[in-house]
Structures are given as C-alpha cells and as structure tokens.
Design an enzyme around this catalytic site. Sequence first.
Site, short mmCIF file in Angstrom:
data_model
loop_
_atom_site.label_atom_id
_atom_site.label_comp_id
_atom_site.label_asym_id
_atom_site.label_seq_id
_atom_site.Cartn_x
_atom_site.Cartn_y
_atom_site.Cartn_z
N MET A 7 -27.40 -18.41 -11.48
CA MET A 7 -28.66 -18.17 -10.79
C MET A 7 -28.69 -16.71 -10.36
O MET A 7 -27.88 -16.28 -9.54
CB MET A 7 -28.76 -19.10 -9.57
CG MET A 7 -30.07 -19.03 -8.82
SD MET A 7 -30.24 -20.38 -7.59
CE MET A 7 -28.81 -20.09 -6.55
N HIS A 8 -29.62 -15.96 -10.95
CA HIS A 8 -29.66 -14.53 -10.63
C HIS A 8 -31.06 -13.95 -10.60
O HIS A 8 -31.27 -12.87 -10.07
CB HIS A 8 -28.84 -13.74 -11.65
CG HIS A 8 -29.47 -13.65 -12.99
ND1 HIS A 8 -29.42 -14.67 -13.92
CD2 HIS A 8 -30.21 -12.67 -13.57
CE1 HIS A 8 -30.07 -14.33 -15.00
NE2 HIS A 8 -30.57 -13.13 -14.83
N ARG A 9 -32.04 -14.65 -11.15
CA ARG A 9 -33.38 -14.06 -11.25
C ARG A 9 -34.03 -13.93 -9.87
O ARG A 9 -33.96 -14.83 -9.04
CB ARG A 9 -34.27 -14.90 -12.16
CG ARG A 9 -33.93 -14.75 -13.63
CD ARG A 9 -34.93 -15.48 -14.51
NE ARG A 9 -34.60 -15.28 -15.91
CZ ARG A 9 -35.02 -14.26 -16.65
NH1 ARG A 9 -35.80 -13.34 -16.11
NH2 ARG A 9 -34.67 -14.15 -17.91
#
Length: 440
Positions: free
Chosen positions: A208-210
């Site tokens: 999860m990085h956006r």
Amino acid sequence: MKIATILGTRPEIIKMAPIIDEISKRNIDQIVLHTGQHYDEEMSDTFFRDLDIRTPDYNIQVGSGTHGKQTGLMMKGIEKVLLDEKPDIVLVQGDTNAVLAGALVASKLHIAIGHVEAGLRSFDMTMPEEINRRAADVCSTMYFIPTAESAINLLAEGYSRKNLFITGNTVVDACFRHLKIAKKRGIKEKSLKELNIDKMDNILTLTMHRAENVDVKERVVGIIEALKELDDADIIFPIHPRTKNTLEKFGLFDELNNLEHVHIIKPLGYLDFLLLTSASTLILTDSGGLQEEAITLSVPSLTLRYNTERPETVTAGGNILVGSDREAIVSNARKILDNKNFADKMKNAINPYGQGDSAKLTVDAIEDYHARGLLDIVAPEDIMNSFKRKMKNIREDISVKDFERKENALVHMVFDGKNMQFPTDELNLNGMVINYDKRE
C-alpha cells in the site's frame, strides 16, 4: 541499427531486462540510459548485477524532486546523450517521469520512439502516471501493447493500427526470468527469512503506497479494519517509509503493528519480494505492476483501488477491485481463503499478458521497421487531403487485409454489434460496422 533504452525506476528495469537481453542476443548495437530518479541501494549497480542485467552505459543521477524539476533535469541529461549517440529508436517503458522525459526529448530530436506497455488507461487524469503514459503515446512511433483491450484504447484515440503491436507484457518474461534467479539465490532479507514463510499456510501479502489510499485517513481505517478480521492469515506487509510515516501521523501504525497476525517488515528487494509473492495465497495491493505479476504467478489479487489501468486482470478473473471498503475486502478475501473452487478459478485465470515471448515479438517488430525504413521520421505530405474517413456495414466474407487492399484503405475501428474488435489482418469483417480511412 542502434537502440537506446531509457530506465528510471525499479519496475522499468525489471520489465525491460528481457528486451535488453533479446537485443544483446541479436548483437544489435544498444545503449542503456538510467535517469537515476531512484538513487537508493536498490537502484545501484548491485541491483543490475543481481538481476544479471547489463550495467547502464549512462546514469544522469537526477535524484528525487518535484515532478517539474525531476522531468526537466531528465530531459536535459537525456538530450545530451541522444545527441551524442544518435540512436535509431528510443525505447521507454510504462508511465514514469523518465518515460515522459524520454519521449518528449526523442520526439523533438526526430528520433523514433517505441513505447513498451503502451495503451494502458485508468481514465483518471488526477494520476500523474495517466498524464505520462498519454503524453508518451502522443510522441511515439511504435506501440508495444500488452493486450487487445489496450490496443483498442489507442484506436479510439485515433492511432493507426499499423503502428500497434500486441506483444503481451514483458512482466511475464521478467517474472519467469527473475523467479529462477531468486530461487537459486534464496531469501536474503533477514526480516523475511525470520518469518519462515515456508511453514505458513495462508500468506496474505499487502502493499500500500498510493497517495489516494495512504493520505486519506478514512481509506486507511477501512483497510485496517478489514485486516483485523482476516486473522486466520499471516499478513506480511513490507512497508514503504512514506506509508509508515503517514500511518504514524494518523495514529494508526501501532494499532496495525500490534495485531499478532500482521507482520510489518522493511521494504524488500525485488528478488526477495518475488519469492514472497510467489508463495502467497492472496495479494492485497494498490500497485499496478503487482496486479500483472500476481496473475502471472497464479496468485489471486484484490486491488485496493476503484479503477485500474490493468482491467484485463479483472476481466480474466484473476483480480478483483475492492477499493478501501472493509466489507468488500473481507468478503472477497474470505471467498479466496475459504472456498477452494473460487480460489482455484482465480488462480487458473488465463494470463492476458501472454506466455513470455513479449521481448522476442518486440524486437522482431523493431527489426522489421528498421529494415523497411519506417524508423525514419520525416514530415508527411498532403496531410489534410490524403484520405477521407468513412463508415460501412460489411455484408460479405472479407478479411481486414483484403478489404484494405481492395479499397486502398486503412481500417480503423471495428464494431461487432456488442464490442469493439482489434482489426487484425485475418479478422473476418462480415456483419461488422467499420470505420476506415479511404486513401484518395
């Protein structure tokens, strides 16, 4: 012929490795230019050696920065190299700032551009990646496209099918290539090795990085609430530093880290991560590239987004869009974890990105274009009056190729009454409505 390949990020390096291999195998002159926008150890010469990829001939080391600053510095450095090297074609891959910079510079220098992984569309113009990929397509000469669906995106935007090549995606070539290297090498990262993943029954790999997820507290809360309920799986979360900082700012990091079934570890190198994902029961991600890798590795994927530029993974049945909705995440994860038939159906989804021959098909097309002189960029003549656009309902058995020869035309769009079809040379047009350019 000389081919220049421009790389900027880890995914680009990974996906272009098979094409760089194929060019070398054919003894074609090539240069590899690394923009250096990722400058950590993962992007060092060690990374190239680990993946058995030739070290870049140039590294312009732009580092991080705002989109404008980074892209401008890249353009300056790329222009100097291209003026010195004078390649016949420049290859760019995907949708990064390096792709945008490389495509703009090469087009201004009248050098042919090959866009690898062209035609992807999320139709979300707030995503910088969407701007980059669209701008690169405007500049390109050759389009190497993963699927017919992506090719139809380009047809709808007015691109000639003669320049579109459905090659599959080099992610398949890369996964097969690099998984062999990873298995031979084994796990190196201590935090992953200590988890002893070989003895885990249900591994849920989370990435999860956006910004649209991690920067919105309500979305993060929805995802964490879902993770709490999936306590019969070992959730392994290689956390990005920016994501960790954001979770701490929201006061949510400790809440997640204290869950016994959640294992938060430092970011993994590519080969270690490939070993983790290939051993997973389920992948939960907001990454575009990981959606492709998941279906290639036959691992069901739930995507923490409400749209995707990889819709083929959803259509094929290997990926489900769940956004940040707790109920959607939990209900779909439970189906995969509890229902073997459902899980097997997702695992056995036919890979829309091909069988691992994308690099070969790409270099085949480049060699053919070079041999026919089609890489030369020249100003067209009679632009406004050389053709007329027409539409016709076909009522005879005739292929696209034969129709074009008979009518001195170029078939553009084909509609079978339900869906758009990509106009391959062999496609029978009987019963279809076509849009075509009639040459005068």
